[in-house]
Design a protein around this motif. Sequence first.
Motif, PDB file in Angstrom:
ATOM      1  N   GLN A 294       0.786  -1.319   0.102  1.00  0.00           N
ATOM      2  CA  GLN A 294      -0.114   0.016  -0.139  1.00  0.00           C
ATOM      3  C   GLN A 294       1.097   1.189  -0.147  1.00  0.00           C
ATOM      4  O   GLN A 294       1.914   1.235   0.495  1.00  0.00           O
ATOM      5  N   PHE A 295       0.244   2.141  -0.274  1.00  0.00           N
ATOM      6  CA  PHE A 295       1.130   3.701  -0.777  1.00  0.00           C
ATOM      7  C   PHE A 295       0.091   4.755  -0.623  1.00  0.00           C
ATOM      8  O   PHE A 295      -0.905   4.639  -1.032  1.00  0.00           O
ATOM      9  N   THR A 296       0.651   5.867  -0.428  1.00  0.00           N
ATOM     10  CA  THR A 296       0.131   7.020  -0.526  1.00  0.00           C
ATOM     11  C   THR A 296       0.695   7.951  -1.653  1.00  0.00           C
ATOM     12  O   THR A 296       1.723   7.701  -1.962  1.00  0.00           O
ATOM     13  N   VAL A 297      -0.211   8.964  -2.218  1.00  0.00           N
ATOM     14  CA  VAL A 297       0.495   9.973  -3.111  1.00  0.00           C
ATOM     15  C   VAL A 297       0.023  11.302  -2.767  1.00  0.00           C
ATOM     16  O   VAL A 297      -0.934  11.685  -2.284  1.00  0.00           O
ATOM     17  N   LYS A 298       0.885  12.123  -2.781  1.00  0.00           N
ATOM     18  CA  LYS A 298       0.876  13.533  -2.300  1.00  0.00           C
ATOM     19  C   LYS A 298       1.411  14.418  -3.727  1.00  0.00           C
ATOM     20  O   LYS A 298       2.363  14.282  -4.373  1.00  0.00           O
ATOM     21  N   VAL A 299       0.384  15.505  -4.317  1.00  0.00           N
ATOM     22  CA  VAL A 299       0.786  16.193  -5.073  1.00  0.00           C
ATOM     23  C   VAL A 299       0.773  17.684  -4.464  1.00  0.00           C
ATOM     24  O   VAL A 299       0.065  18.259  -3.940  1.00  0.00           O
ATOM     25  N   ASP A 300       2.092  18.422  -4.824  1.00  0.00           N
ATOM     26  CA  ASP A 300       2.317  19.740  -4.019  1.00  0.00           C
ATOM     27  C   ASP A 300       1.921  19.593  -2.583  1.00  0.00           C
ATOM     28  O   ASP A 300       1.390  20.587  -1.942  1.00  0.00           O
ATOM     29  N   GLY A 301       2.245  18.572  -1.993  1.00  0.00           N
ATOM     30  CA  GLY A 301       2.181  18.365  -0.238  1.00  0.00           C
ATOM     31  C   GLY A 301       0.677  17.996  -0.019  1.00  0.00           C
ATOM     32  O   GLY A 301       0.671  17.620   1.179  1.00  0.00           O
ATOM     33  N   VAL A 302      -0.186  17.775  -0.990  1.00  0.00           N
ATOM     34  CA  VAL A 302      -1.586  17.334  -0.639  1.00  0.00           C
ATOM     35  C   VAL A 302      -1.831  15.945  -0.861  1.00  0.00           C
ATOM     36  O   VAL A 302      -1.587  15.450  -2.196  1.00  0.00           O
ATOM     37  N   GLN A 303      -2.338  15.189  -0.126  1.00  0.00           N
ATOM     38  CA  GLN A 303      -2.434  13.755  -0.412  1.00  0.00           C
ATOM     39  C   GLN A 303      -3.699  13.729  -0.970  1.00  0.00           C
ATOM     40  O   GLN A 303      -4.788  14.395  -1.007  1.00  0.00           O
ATOM     41  N   VAL A 304      -3.702  12.656  -2.123  1.00  0.00           N
ATOM     42  CA  VAL A 304      -4.766  12.460  -3.098  1.00  0.00           C
ATOM     43  C   VAL A 304      -5.257  11.039  -3.355  1.00  0.00           C
ATOM     44  O   VAL A 304      -4.141  10.085  -3.039  1.00  0.00           O
ATOM     45  N   GLY A 305      -6.519  10.759  -2.971  1.00  0.00           N
ATOM     46  CA  GLY A 305      -6.798   9.260  -3.219  1.00  0.00           C
ATOM     47  C   GLY A 305      -6.760   8.268  -2.037  1.00  0.00           C
ATOM     48  O   GLY A 305      -6.810   7.051  -2.235  1.00  0.00           O
ATOM     49  N   GLY A 306      -6.338   8.973  -0.894  1.00  0.00           N
ATOM     50  CA  GLY A 306      -6.394   8.080   0.274  1.00  0.00           C
ATOM     51  C   GLY A 306      -5.325   7.001   0.154  1.00  0.00           C
ATOM     52  O   GLY A 306      -4.234   7.390  -0.336  1.00  0.00           O
ATOM     53  N   THR A 307      -5.460   5.947   0.799  1.00  0.00           N
ATOM     54  CA  THR A 307      -4.276   4.821   0.652  1.00  0.00           C
ATOM     55  C   THR A 307      -4.729   4.078  -0.323  1.00  0.00           C
ATOM     56  O   THR A 307      -5.655   3.485  -0.369  1.00  0.00           O
TER      57      THR A 307
ATOM     58  N   VAL B   7       5.358   9.772  -3.837  1.00  0.00           N
ATOM     59  CA  VAL B   7       4.804   8.245  -3.504  1.00  0.00           C
ATOM     60  C   VAL B   7       5.634   7.748  -2.343  1.00  0.00           C
ATOM     61  O   VAL B   7       6.737   7.728  -2.415  1.00  0.00           O
ATOM     62  N   THR B   8       4.780   7.190  -1.239  1.00  0.00           N
ATOM     63  CA  THR B   8       5.135   6.893  -0.155  1.00  0.00           C
ATOM     64  C   THR B   8       4.622   5.630   0.314  1.00  0.00           C
ATOM     65  O   THR B   8       3.526   5.404   0.251  1.00  0.00           O
ATOM     66  N   PHE B   9       5.629   4.513   0.264  1.00  0.00           N
ATOM     67  CA  PHE B   9       5.351   2.980   0.881  1.00  0.00           C
ATOM     68  C   PHE B   9       4.897   2.980   2.500  1.00  0.00           C
ATOM     69  O   PHE B   9       5.779   3.383   3.012  1.00  0.00           O
ATOM     70  N   VAL B  10       3.810   2.534   2.582  1.00  0.00           N
ATOM     71  CA  VAL B  10       3.189   2.491   3.893  1.00  0.00           C
ATOM     72  C   VAL B  10       3.063   1.376   4.767  1.00  0.00           C
ATOM     73  O   VAL B  10       2.650   1.469   5.976  1.00  0.00           O
ATOM     74  N   ASN B  11       3.144   0.225   3.977  1.00  0.00           N
ATOM     75  CA  ASN B  11       3.158  -0.901   4.783  1.00  0.00           C
ATOM     76  C   ASN B  11       4.086  -2.047   4.730  1.00  0.00           C
ATOM     77  O   ASN B  11       3.743  -3.143   4.172  1.00  0.00           O
ATOM     78  N   ASP B  12       5.266  -1.780   4.760  1.00  0.00           N
ATOM     79  CA  ASP B  12       6.316  -2.834   4.338  1.00  0.00           C
ATOM     80  C   ASP B  12       6.415  -3.963   5.494  1.00  0.00           C
ATOM     81  O   ASP B  12       5.676  -3.960   6.527  1.00  0.00           O
TER      82      ASP B  12
ATOM     83  N   GLY C 265       7.810   3.765   5.134  1.00  0.00           N
ATOM     84  CA  GLY C 265       7.940   5.190   5.106  1.00  0.00           C
ATOM     85  C   GLY C 265       8.723   5.770   3.766  1.00  0.00           C
ATOM     86  O   GLY C 265       8.935   6.990   3.788  1.00  0.00           O
ATOM     87  N   GLU C 266       9.596   4.767   3.409  1.00  0.00           N
ATOM     88  CA  GLU C 266      10.329   5.280   2.188  1.00  0.00           C
ATOM     89  C   GLU C 266       9.556   6.059   1.217  1.00  0.00           C
ATOM     90  O   GLU C 266       8.568   5.459   0.458  1.00  0.00           O
ATOM     91  N   ALA C 267       9.949   7.205   0.487  1.00  0.00           N
ATOM     92  CA  ALA C 267       9.256   8.072  -0.293  1.00  0.00           C
ATOM     93  C   ALA C 267      10.234   8.502  -1.454  1.00  0.00           C
ATOM     94  O   ALA C 267      11.349   8.086  -1.467  1.00  0.00           O
ATOM     95  N   HIS C 268       9.533   8.371  -2.524  1.00  0.00           N
ATOM     96  CA  HIS C 268      10.176   8.860  -3.922  1.00  0.00           C
ATOM     97  C   HIS C 268       9.520  10.342  -4.602  1.00  0.00           C
ATOM     98  O   HIS C 268       8.358  10.150  -4.561  1.00  0.00           O
ATOM     99  N   SER C 269      10.094  11.262  -4.672  1.00  0.00           N
ATOM    100  CA  SER C 269       9.792  12.509  -5.236  1.00  0.00           C
ATOM    101  C   SER C 269      10.158  12.772  -6.417  1.00  0.00           C
ATOM    102  O   SER C 269      11.343  12.538  -6.926  1.00  0.00           O
ATOM    103  N   VAL C 270       8.989  13.167  -7.275  1.00  0.00           N
ATOM    104  CA  VAL C 270       9.355  13.660  -8.747  1.00  0.00           C
ATOM    105  C   VAL C 270       8.681  15.062  -9.058  1.00  0.00           C
ATOM    106  O   VAL C 270       7.578  15.257  -8.536  1.00  0.00           O
TER     107      VAL C 270
END
Length: 549
Positions: A199-212, A242-247, A282-287
Amino acid sequence: PTAPIDYVVGPDGNAYYVDLVTNQIGRLDIVQVTSGGGVTPPPTGGGTTVGTGPDSLVLRVSQDAYQGNAQFTVRVDGVQVGGVLTATALHAAGLSDTITIKGDWGAGTHNVVVTFVNDVWGGSAAADRNLYLESVSYNGTTLANSSAPLFSQGEAHSVAFTDSGTGTPPPTGGSTTIGTGSDSLVLRVSQDEWQGDAQFTVKVDGVQVGGTLTAAALHAAGLSDTITIKGDWGAGTHNVVVTFVNDAWGGSTLADRNLYLESVSYNGTTLANSSAPLFSQGEAHSVAFTDSGTGTPPPTGGSTTIGTGSDSLVLRVSQDEWQGDAQFTVKVDGVQVGGTLTAAALHTAGLSDTITIKGDWGAGTHNVVVTFVNDAWGGSAAADRNLYLESVSYNGATLANSSAPLFSSGEFHNVAFTDSGTGTPPPTGGSTTVGTGPDSLVLRVSEDAYQGNAQFTVKVDGVQVGGTLTTTALHAAGLSDTITIKGDWGAGTHNVVVTFINDVWGGSTAADRNLYLESVSYNGATLANSSAPLFSQGEFHSMAFTDYA
């Protein structure tokens, strides 16, 4: 009688002799002869094999060791393989380590990137840790432009290779669309499933979109899920994280839940550096992505100036505030400046604070490090203090790879900048000469101009020369600007890299800024594979040249 002779290994790895009577200096070309009269192959160091499969990608590396061995990472098509690798073979001794990466790559063009990760410099050529990529071969064929010296922390060399098989395009998995609007941000993800899906989350310009969000496509099967995020983003540079939330980890590679960000595209264009494996909680990748609309520049928040001098290093920062503002420190060339600084501008409001650091930096490459020092987390995205480094510029030129989200206490971002030592920008258009020396490296460039001219940087053996350069010659008119780089390069193979740094796209070929590298020559001889179109932000072309002095 024989004159007294002294011997030394030079910083270029070659052996030299000095006649102590006549002071004559010369280079030794050492060849090992077998008892049968033949010449033996160059000696090699250690050997490592990573992965399995019918295809073989073979890297040969060596090092200058200083206070430990050189370490590096390898990514194939954006996916790191083999962890952090260590070179042991000494470049000066003519040795090299061999890393064999096994796989089953499909038909088409692929990419391998080698990155030097632990540079150390003690103030002289004898106290300098470096990495050398000697060659890369694929299935027995040595690849063009595959050798490069890597002298700086984080410096990378990219090599393309082609598999001639007739495989079909990779299959895709599920598809999800979030939001509405005229713009499309498309993410492709896959997973290693273990005791549940990644599972993962997505933030665009700091605002989360689409839940988990949940990945279903299996990475090992070559599948990927597609997440399309719709919106109406204004002109300028934006950021998706994009942040990985359930390793989950069961003690082996077969019992390991992982997430893979395969690619990110914006309005149909795949973004640079958008693929990444995410292996940890909690590892994240920023683009970063850019919208080419004609909106006004982003608003700014507070402004702070530190120090005095003729040079200006300008940082733009913002924050997610929770139970207090985000704080950070800034170090330039290892020296902290300005104490502990505090961000006030809110990232979600599109604001940023400006910190201007004044100084008189000498010619050469320097380093600025921003460190987030007071992270706080209350258990949700709404209760999370974060710092965002929006951009860094030096003397008016925005630096490459200078934006980064900093989510954890002690997390930092490192940015290099170069002072050209001349005080004024180099001349542009027509003909430009940089540096002095008997050797001449001549570049011919042209552009498609749109909302300004194309700009680029040039690095020779990992060192930027000439600052930020600008072309004015129009490609469509058959014109080209000439940049002559003078120097005194020693015998051996060297490397020149041209990077396009200010791409703009207005939605059509008539509204598109591009750079064209027409040719590169060294001391009058045109180099092989030296012409290339550069269409994307940060896209580069690397060439090798040899000095036989």
